[in-house]
Design a protein around this motif. Structure first.
Motif, PDB file in Angstrom:
ATOM      1  N   ALA A   1       0.859  -1.182   0.000  1.00  0.00           N
ATOM      2  CA  ALA A   1       0.000   0.000   0.000  1.00  0.00           C
ATOM      3  C   ALA A   1       0.899   1.237   0.000  1.00  0.00           C
ATOM      4  O   ALA A   1       2.063   1.174   0.416  1.00  0.00           O
ATOM      5  N   PRO A   2       0.399   2.382  -0.457  1.00  0.00           N
ATOM      6  CA  PRO A   2       1.201   3.599  -0.386  1.00  0.00           C
ATOM      7  C   PRO A   2       1.543   3.923   1.075  1.00  0.00           C
ATOM      8  O   PRO A   2       0.735   3.697   1.978  1.00  0.00           O
ATOM      9  N   ALA A   3       2.722   4.438   1.300  1.00  0.00           N
ATOM     10  CA  ALA A   3       3.146   4.834   2.639  1.00  0.00           C
ATOM     11  C   ALA A   3       3.058   6.351   2.769  1.00  0.00           C
ATOM     12  O   ALA A   3       3.189   7.081   1.784  1.00  0.00           O
ATOM     13  N   SER A   4       2.837   6.824   3.987  1.00  0.00           N
ATOM     14  CA  SER A   4       2.726   8.268   4.220  1.00  0.00           C
ATOM     15  C   SER A   4       4.079   8.918   4.477  1.00  0.00           C
ATOM     16  O   SER A   4       4.145  10.106   4.763  1.00  0.00           O
ATOM     17  N   ALA A   5       5.143   8.147   4.361  1.00  0.00           N
ATOM     18  CA  ALA A   5       6.480   8.724   4.425  1.00  0.00           C
ATOM     19  C   ALA A   5       6.777   9.471   3.128  1.00  0.00           C
ATOM     20  O   ALA A   5       6.075   9.307   2.130  1.00  0.00           O
ATOM     21  N   SER A   6       7.835  10.282   3.149  1.00  0.00           N
ATOM     22  CA  SER A   6       8.211  11.049   1.959  1.00  0.00           C
ATOM     23  C   SER A   6       9.710  10.931   1.725  1.00  0.00           C
ATOM     24  O   SER A   6      10.484  10.686   2.642  1.00  0.00           O
ATOM     25  N   GLU A   7      10.116  11.124   0.489  1.00  0.00           N
ATOM     26  CA  GLU A   7      11.511  10.975   0.041  1.00  0.00           C
ATOM     27  C   GLU A   7      11.819  12.031  -1.006  1.00  0.00           C
ATOM     28  O   GLU A   7      10.925  12.470  -1.733  1.00  0.00           O
ATOM     29  N   ASP A   8      13.096  12.400  -1.131  1.00  0.00           N
ATOM     30  CA  ASP A   8      13.482  13.284  -2.231  1.00  0.00           C
ATOM     31  C   ASP A   8      14.093  12.510  -3.389  1.00  0.00           C
ATOM     32  O   ASP A   8      14.547  13.098  -4.372  1.00  0.00           O
ATOM     33  N   PHE A   9      14.071  11.175  -3.310  1.00  0.00           N
ATOM     34  CA  PHE A   9      14.631  10.313  -4.358  1.00  0.00           C
ATOM     35  C   PHE A   9      14.067  10.635  -5.738  1.00  0.00           C
ATOM     36  O   PHE A   9      14.797  10.648  -6.744  1.00  0.00           O
ATOM     37  N   SER A  10      12.766  10.914  -5.829  1.00  0.00           N
ATOM     38  CA  SER A  10      12.138  11.093  -7.140  1.00  0.00           C
ATOM     39  C   SER A  10      12.642  12.333  -7.867  1.00  0.00           C
ATOM     40  O   SER A  10      12.413  12.483  -9.071  1.00  0.00           O
ATOM     41  N   ILE A  11      13.332  13.228  -7.160  1.00  0.00           N
ATOM     42  CA  ILE A  11      13.858  14.441  -7.808  1.00  0.00           C
ATOM     43  C   ILE A  11      14.821  14.081  -8.936  1.00  0.00           C
ATOM     44  O   ILE A  11      14.870  14.758  -9.971  1.00  0.00           O
ATOM     45  N   PHE A  12      15.580  12.994  -8.777  1.00  0.00           N
ATOM     46  CA  PHE A  12      16.477  12.570  -9.847  1.00  0.00           C
ATOM     47  C   PHE A  12      15.680  12.268 -11.121  1.00  0.00           C
ATOM     48  O   PHE A  12      15.970  12.809 -12.183  1.00  0.00           O
ATOM     49  N   GLY A  13      14.704  11.391 -11.002  1.00  0.00           N
ATOM     50  CA  GLY A  13      13.917  11.021 -12.171  1.00  0.00           C
ATOM     51  C   GLY A  13      13.099  12.167 -12.729  1.00  0.00           C
ATOM     52  O   GLY A  13      12.989  12.340 -13.953  1.00  0.00           O
ATOM     53  N   ARG A  14      12.509  12.969 -11.849  1.00  0.00           N
ATOM     54  CA  ARG A  14      11.711  14.105 -12.299  1.00  0.00           C
ATOM     55  C   ARG A  14      12.572  15.125 -13.042  1.00  0.00           C
ATOM     56  O   ARG A  14      12.138  15.701 -14.037  1.00  0.00           O
ATOM     57  N   SER A  15      13.769  15.365 -12.541  1.00  0.00           N
ATOM     58  CA  SER A  15      14.635  16.369 -13.158  1.00  0.00           C
ATOM     59  C   SER A  15      15.142  15.929 -14.531  1.00  0.00           C
ATOM     60  O   SER A  15      15.302  16.753 -15.433  1.00  0.00           O
ATOM     61  N   TRP A  16      15.395  14.626 -14.678  1.00  0.00           N
ATOM     62  CA  TRP A  16      15.992  14.128 -15.922  1.00  0.00           C
ATOM     63  C   TRP A  16      14.969  13.452 -16.831  1.00  0.00           C
ATOM     64  O   TRP A  16      15.326  12.976 -17.900  1.00  0.00           O
ATOM     65  N   HIS A  17      13.697  13.374 -16.390  1.00  0.00           N
ATOM     66  CA  HIS A  17      12.645  12.703 -17.163  1.00  0.00           C
ATOM     67  C   HIS A  17      13.027  11.252 -17.446  1.00  0.00           C
ATOM     68  O   HIS A  17      12.955  10.767 -18.576  1.00  0.00           O
ATOM     69  N   VAL A  18      13.437  10.581 -16.379  1.00  0.00           N
ATOM     70  CA  VAL A  18      13.866   9.184 -16.440  1.00  0.00           C
ATOM     71  C   VAL A  18      12.964   8.358 -15.529  1.00  0.00           C
ATOM     72  O   VAL A  18      12.656   8.781 -14.407  1.00  0.00           O
ATOM     73  N   PRO A  19      12.515   7.177 -15.952  1.00  0.00           N
ATOM     74  CA  PRO A  19      11.689   6.338 -15.080  1.00  0.00           C
ATOM     75  C   PRO A  19      12.461   5.872 -13.850  1.00  0.00           C
ATOM     76  O   PRO A  19      13.678   5.660 -13.908  1.00  0.00           O
ATOM     77  N   TYR A  20      11.737   5.723 -12.747  1.00  0.00           N
ATOM     78  CA  TYR A  20      12.376   5.264 -11.517  1.00  0.00           C
ATOM     79  C   TYR A  20      11.458   4.290 -10.793  1.00  0.00           C
ATOM     80  O   TYR A  20      10.232   4.281 -10.997  1.00  0.00           O
ATOM     81  N   VAL A  21      12.064   3.460  -9.957  1.00  0.00           N
ATOM     82  CA  VAL A  21      11.321   2.498  -9.127  1.00  0.00           C
ATOM     83  C   VAL A  21      11.896   2.532  -7.722  1.00  0.00           C
ATOM     84  O   VAL A  21      13.110   2.443  -7.529  1.00  0.00           O
ATOM     85  N   PHE A  22      11.017   2.637  -6.752  1.00  0.00           N
ATOM     86  CA  PHE A  22      11.370   2.664  -5.331  1.00  0.00           C
ATOM     87  C   PHE A  22      10.577   1.572  -4.644  1.00  0.00           C
ATOM     88  O   PHE A  22       9.376   1.396  -4.914  1.00  0.00           O
ATOM     89  N   TRP A  23      11.203   0.816  -3.749  1.00  0.00           N
ATOM     90  CA  TRP A  23      10.495  -0.271  -3.077  1.00  0.00           C
ATOM     91  C   TRP A  23      10.963  -0.379  -1.631  1.00  0.00           C
ATOM     92  O   TRP A  23      11.898   0.288  -1.207  1.00  0.00           O
TER      93      TRP A  23
END
Length: 431
Positions: A340-362
């Motif tokens: 299920a989605p977690a209510s925690a937050s991360e700045d990891f997605s900034i890499f993918g968002r900035s470069w328009h690259v797909p990412y996966v976090f688990w």
């Protein structure tokens, strides 16, 4: 068997013993955000000895290692390095006793109570396996040790310091996080897996006076108390019950003495959202309520708003997550499942968002499986010390080997494929 996992298994207990020693060392020597000098140096030295092209001090203390191994996709693996300004209370023989000065010059306890010490150790282990077994994969591996996740600045600092052409552009970005859950398991989710997070400091301005003469004051304590109560109605009365959101007032500070009405009060709050529109509506409502309560108190100045941190949604790429999920299922069987989605937050997605690259976090479970099973039976899972608890203490085994297997397994879905990244049919992925 997955060739990278086979390589890992071939190293046997020797590799795990080495990684356990490293993990305990990182745990005993935590460093505050953007000051991870020792951790970064150890990581850089380790991967440099393995043959990686190493660049240090990327985004202050970040480390980037590149290992080229012929034609193929570029896979970026990321781990965050920083610890928290809090005391550890686990009773572990390798518990942290470190103290350091924070950005305000205040001495604080420091502890790896979020699990980043595991993240660094996992990535170092994966780096070693990949370097020593280049015969079973092809492409380019980029390992990134990121500072400052806990303050939401590290990923942005690294991206801003990246520069065009300095490093290869990844085709896929992968990362994982130890969480409460049965040790030995991994969990994933296509789409949104972590919430957006925003932290604000709000200063409310009154007019100080003697406690015996309230008529000569504008009381910021009353102003703040009314504001705190009103802010709690945003989620309960302004957000649809079908939308998930959290708003927490974590700090309310005003005054120094019982008979002095202070000049101001400071509220610090945190909010979590899973939808961009909900986030914007909540931020607007916070500002509206704070300004309205100041007007109601006849404050002579409007409130002052400061953003302490801001984390975007972590929204996994659907196709890439399906690819990782298939690899996990092949490797872990029923011990890999959708979360299920977690209510925690991360700045990891900034890499993918900035470069328009797909990412996966688990997620990787770090709770003793028997303890978790009993807590689940007794409906007491919420009593298990979670991330950021002073008692958070993931079990070393099998958490250590599971996280290492998970990272290698996910990377192998690209690096060990016989077909090009962009054309390989999902149904024909080779593991």
């Amino acid at each position: 068997m997955n060739p990278l996992i086979q390589a890992m298994t071939g190293r046997g207990d020797t590799l795990l013993a080495e990684l356990e020693t490293m993990y305990k060392d990182f745990h005993q020597h935590p460093e505050l955000s953007m000051r991870e000098v020792r951790t970064a140096s150890l990581a850089a030295d380790y991967i440099e000895a393995l043959g990686y092209e190493v660049t240090r001090e990327v985004g202050v203390t970040g480390v980037v290692g590149v290992l080229r191994n012929g034609e193929g996709p570029t896979v970026m693996l990321r781990a965050d390095m920083d610890a928290l300004p809090m005391a550890e209370n686990t009773g572990l023989p390798y518990a942290s006793t470190v103290k350091a000065k924070d950005e305000d010059g205040i001495e604080v306890d420091v502890a790896h109570s979020c699990g980043h010490d595991f993240h660094v150790t996992w990535l170092l282990g994966a780096s070693r396996i990949l370097a020593e077994h280049r015969d079973v994969w092809h492409g380019t591996v980029m390992v990134v040790f990121q500072p400052g996740e806990e303050v939401g600045r590290g990923a942005s600092c690294m991206v801003n310091d990246w520069d065009d052409g300095r490093f290869p552009k990844p085709d896929i970005i992968l990362a994982q996080h130890v969480m409460v859950g049965p040790a030995g398991t991994v969990s994933y989710r296509p789409g949104v897996i972590l919430s957006a997070g925003d932290s604000l400091k709000i200063r409310l301005f009154g007019r100080g006076s003697h406690g015996s003469q309230p008529q000569t004051a504008i009381d910021p304590v009353i102003m703040a108390a009314a504001t705190v109560l009103r802010l709690q109605t945003i989620v309960s009365r302004e957000i649809s019950p079908l939308d998930n959101a959290v708003l927490t007032i974590g700090s309310l500070q005003a005054g120094t003495k019982e008979n002095i009405i202070p000049d101001d009060a400071v509220i610090k709050l945190n909010m979590r959202t899973y939808d961009a529109d909900v986030r914007e509506n909540m931020l607007s409502s916070i500002r509206r309520i704070c300004c309205a309560e100041c007007d109601a108190s006849n404050a002579e100045r409007p409130p002052e708003f400061t953003t302490l941190s801001s984390y975007p949604l972590t929204q996994n790429d659907d196709a890439a997550t399906r690819r990782v999920a298939a690899a996990f299922k092949a490797q872990f069987g029923d011990n890999a499942y959708e979360a299920a989605p977690a209510s925690a937050s991360e700045d990891f997605s900034i890499f993918g968002r900035s470069w328009h690259v797909p990412y996966v976090f688990w997620f990787v479970g770090g709770t003793d499986a028997e303890v978790y099973a009993q807590a689940r039976t007794e409906k007491q899972i919420n009593r298990i010390p979670s991330n950021h608890s002073p008692q958070f203490a993931p079990v070393i085994h099998p958490t250590l080997e599971t996280g290492l297997r998970a990272m290698l397994t996910a990377a192998s879905a690209w690096l060990c494929s016989e077909q090009p990244l962009k054309t390989i049919p999902f149904s024909k992925i080779q593991f």
